[in-house]
Write a protein that holds these residues in place. Structure first.
Motif, short mmCIF file in Angstrom:
data_model
loop_
_atom_site.label_atom_id
_atom_site.label_comp_id
_atom_site.label_asym_id
_atom_site.label_seq_id
_atom_site.Cartn_x
_atom_site.Cartn_y
_atom_site.Cartn_z
N ARG A 123 6.88 -90.13 -45.21
CA ARG A 123 7.82 -89.38 -46.04
C ARG A 123 7.44 -89.45 -47.53
NH1 ARG A 123 13.08 -87.54 -45.36
NH2 ARG A 123 14.33 -87.42 -47.27
N SER A 124 7.11 -90.65 -48.00
CA SER A 124 6.76 -90.80 -49.42
C SER A 124 5.42 -90.11 -49.72
CB SER A 124 6.72 -92.27 -49.82
OG SER A 124 5.74 -92.98 -49.08
N PHE A 125 4.50 -90.11 -48.76
CA PHE A 125 3.22 -89.42 -48.95
C PHE A 125 3.46 -87.91 -49.04
CE2 PHE A 125 -0.84 -87.62 -47.44
CZ PHE A 125 -1.75 -88.33 -48.21
N GLN A 126 4.30 -87.40 -48.16
CA GLN A 126 4.62 -85.97 -48.19
C GLN A 126 5.21 -85.57 -49.54
OE1 GLN A 126 6.81 -84.23 -44.83
NE2 GLN A 126 8.06 -83.09 -46.28
N GLU A 127 6.09 -86.41 -50.05
CA GLU A 127 6.71 -86.11 -51.35
C GLU A 127 5.65 -85.98 -52.43
OE1 GLU A 127 8.93 -89.18 -53.71
OE2 GLU A 127 10.62 -87.85 -53.27
N LYS A 128 4.62 -86.83 -52.38
CA LYS A 128 3.56 -86.77 -53.39
C LYS A 128 2.64 -85.57 -53.17
CE LYS A 128 4.59 -90.41 -55.83
NZ LYS A 128 4.99 -90.28 -57.25
N CYS A 129 2.50 -85.14 -51.91
CA CYS A 129 1.71 -83.93 -51.65
C CYS A 129 2.37 -82.71 -52.29
CB CYS A 129 1.55 -83.70 -50.15
SG CYS A 129 0.57 -84.93 -49.28
N LEU A 130 3.68 -82.78 -52.43
CA LEU A 130 4.47 -81.69 -53.01
C LEU A 130 4.69 -81.89 -54.51
CD1 LEU A 130 7.14 -81.62 -50.19
CD2 LEU A 130 5.59 -79.72 -50.69
N SER A 131 4.05 -82.90 -55.06
CA SER A 131 4.26 -83.26 -56.45
C SER A 131 3.03 -82.94 -57.30
CB SER A 131 4.58 -84.76 -56.56
OG SER A 131 4.63 -85.16 -57.91
N GLY A 132 3.27 -82.63 -58.55
CA GLY A 132 2.18 -82.40 -59.48
C GLY A 132 2.68 -82.57 -60.89
N ASN A 133 2.18 -81.75 -61.79
CA ASN A 133 2.66 -81.82 -63.16
C ASN A 133 2.53 -80.47 -63.84
OD1 ASN A 133 -0.12 -81.71 -64.49
ND2 ASN A 133 -0.32 -83.54 -63.23
N VAL A 134 3.41 -80.23 -64.76
CA VAL A 134 3.36 -79.03 -65.58
C VAL A 134 3.10 -79.48 -67.02
CG1 VAL A 134 5.87 -79.05 -65.92
CG2 VAL A 134 4.60 -76.93 -66.28
N ILE A 135 2.22 -78.79 -67.71
CA ILE A 135 1.91 -79.20 -69.08
C ILE A 135 2.87 -78.53 -70.05
CG2 ILE A 135 -0.51 -79.66 -68.58
CD1 ILE A 135 -1.20 -77.04 -70.00
N HIS A 136 3.22 -79.26 -71.09
CA HIS A 136 4.04 -78.71 -72.16
C HIS A 136 3.13 -78.20 -73.26
CE1 HIS A 136 7.67 -80.00 -70.26
NE2 HIS A 136 7.34 -81.28 -70.31
N ASP A 184 -0.17 -103.19 -51.67
CA ASP A 184 1.27 -102.93 -51.72
C ASP A 184 1.59 -101.71 -52.57
OD1 ASP A 184 1.49 -105.11 -50.15
OD2 ASP A 184 2.69 -106.31 -51.54
N LYS A 185 0.63 -101.30 -53.41
CA LYS A 185 0.85 -100.12 -54.25
C LYS A 185 0.39 -98.83 -53.57
CE LYS A 185 2.53 -102.15 -57.97
NZ LYS A 185 1.69 -102.33 -59.17
N TYR A 186 -0.65 -98.91 -52.71
CA TYR A 186 -1.13 -97.67 -52.10
C TYR A 186 -0.72 -97.51 -50.64
CZ TYR A 186 -5.22 -100.49 -50.51
OH TYR A 186 -6.05 -101.44 -49.96
N ALA A 187 -0.07 -98.50 -50.07
CA ALA A 187 0.50 -98.35 -48.73
C ALA A 187 1.85 -97.65 -48.85
CB ALA A 187 0.68 -99.72 -48.07
N MET A 188 2.14 -96.73 -47.93
CA MET A 188 3.37 -95.95 -48.05
C MET A 188 3.76 -95.34 -46.72
SD MET A 188 1.71 -92.88 -50.21
CE MET A 188 0.86 -94.17 -51.12
N THR A 189 4.94 -94.77 -46.69
CA THR A 189 5.44 -94.10 -45.49
C THR A 189 4.97 -92.65 -45.49
OG1 THR A 189 7.47 -93.32 -46.55
CG2 THR A 189 7.52 -95.54 -45.56
#
Length: 342
Positions: free
Chosen positions: A118-131, A111-116
């Protein structure tokens, strides 16, 4: 030598879209991303990029990551310069940018790694910036490289989908991929000095089997209750060690295919094993697709380890049957080459 599936002949932004353009290097972790990124940077003499600021260059004065685009400070970011004192230049055409998207962590139930899509695409476009972090005594920037993620001050970021105009989708043999993921986790625990974990799960076939057994048992109740796991799939789970890893693997590739189609990205599928069977053809196809120059040295490809002793022939047959159950028809076209155990 390399499959061209779901190929759109024109970038979605059209001829007027600005240059350079982002080309995702998409992969389920431990399937060949590191070598591919090293190849495209070293052999081209150009920089690559990443969604993940922790593994990217920072300004020595400010400690901030370098975004590829000035008007997109949330990423993606220019990655390491490979020790080149003068720095590599940014590609004129396509900047290869690493993304693992999401849905790959071993520490979760279905239930945590199953997704749509759309939500997968959002994570493909997501990352992190370090402070930036400064040494309190010297005032100098402290590098985040090599530090555990939990010790790095970073912020989750998202960038606009319109920046992405192409994708390279890397695929590796699922058995080698999954065993490699175990070894990465084993090394991470060893680096932290967690002897109890490493003694229970040594980097051997026996240690791998113990790891699989415990993971299979840990999330069994979650799987039995999950709306994403039907009775047939649950039955197949019982025949495969590390069954959730195979489930994640197939689902990840389903979603990667679906996202590139949804975004209408020209997509190049690269099977990791082709580096060994036809390096020249694989290299040529990749550089042609990314429109990269060849101005540097080609790094040696060291043949990946074979993990034949980690699974029995029957386990391999059942593992591929599980992947086939989960994979969409389009995805299975890319994975059926690994179904050698019928």
């Amino acid at each position: 030598t390399t499959d061209y599936k779901f190929y759109y002949p024109v970038d979605p932004g059209g001829s007027d879209h600005r240059w350079p353009r982002v080309a995702w290097i998409m992969s389920f972790p431990n399937s060949g991303t590191s070598y591919t990124m090293r190849l495209v940077q070293t052999a081209s003499g150009r920089m690559g990029g990443s969604n993940y600021g922790k593994e990217c260059d920072v300004d020595k004065e400010t400690g901030e990551n370098f975004p590829i685009y000035d008007d997109s400070p949330s990423g993606p970011f220019l990655s390491r310069r490979l020790g080149n004192k003068e720095g590599l230049s940014v590609p004129e055409r396509y900047v290869p940018v690493k993304t693992h998207c999401t849905g790959y962590t071993t520490e979760s139930g279905p239930d945590k790694y199953a997704m749509t899509v759309r939500s997968f695409q959002e994570k493909c476009l997501s990352g992190n910036v370090i402070h930036p972090e400064r040494d309190p005594k010297t005032g100098k920037i402290v590098s985040a490289r090599g530090k555990p993620n939990s010790m790095v001050d970073k912020e989750i970021t998202f960038y606009n989908a319109s920046l992405v105009q192409r994708a390279v989708h890397i695929i590796r043999d699922p058995f080698d991929n999954i065993v490699s993921r175990f070894h990465l986790e084993q090394h991470a625990h060893a680096k932290r000095g967690e002897e109890e974990w490493t003694s229970k799960y040594p980097g051997t076939p026996e240690g791998f089997k113990n790891w699989c057994k415990d993971l299979d048992e840990r999330y069994r109740k979650d799987e039995e209750k999950s709306r994403f796991v039907d009775k047939e799939l649950l039955g197949q789970f019982g025949k495969v060690p590390c069954h959730a890893e195979f489930h994640r693997y197939a689902q990840w590739h389903n979603l990667a295919v679906a996202v590139t189609r949804r975004m209408r990205l020209p997509s190049h599928v690269l099977h990791y094993e082709n580096y060994e069977s036809d390096f020249t053809g694989t290299y040529n196809d990749l550089f042609f697709f990314l429109e990269l120059p060849r101005e540097g040295e080609v790094p040696e490809f060291v043949t990946g380890k074979s993990y034949a002793e980690y699974f029995t022939k029957e386990e391999r047959s059942e593992g591929m049957a599980l992947v086939r159950m989960v994979a969409e028809p389009e995805t299975w076209e890319l994975l059926d080459r690994y179904d050698r155990y019928k």
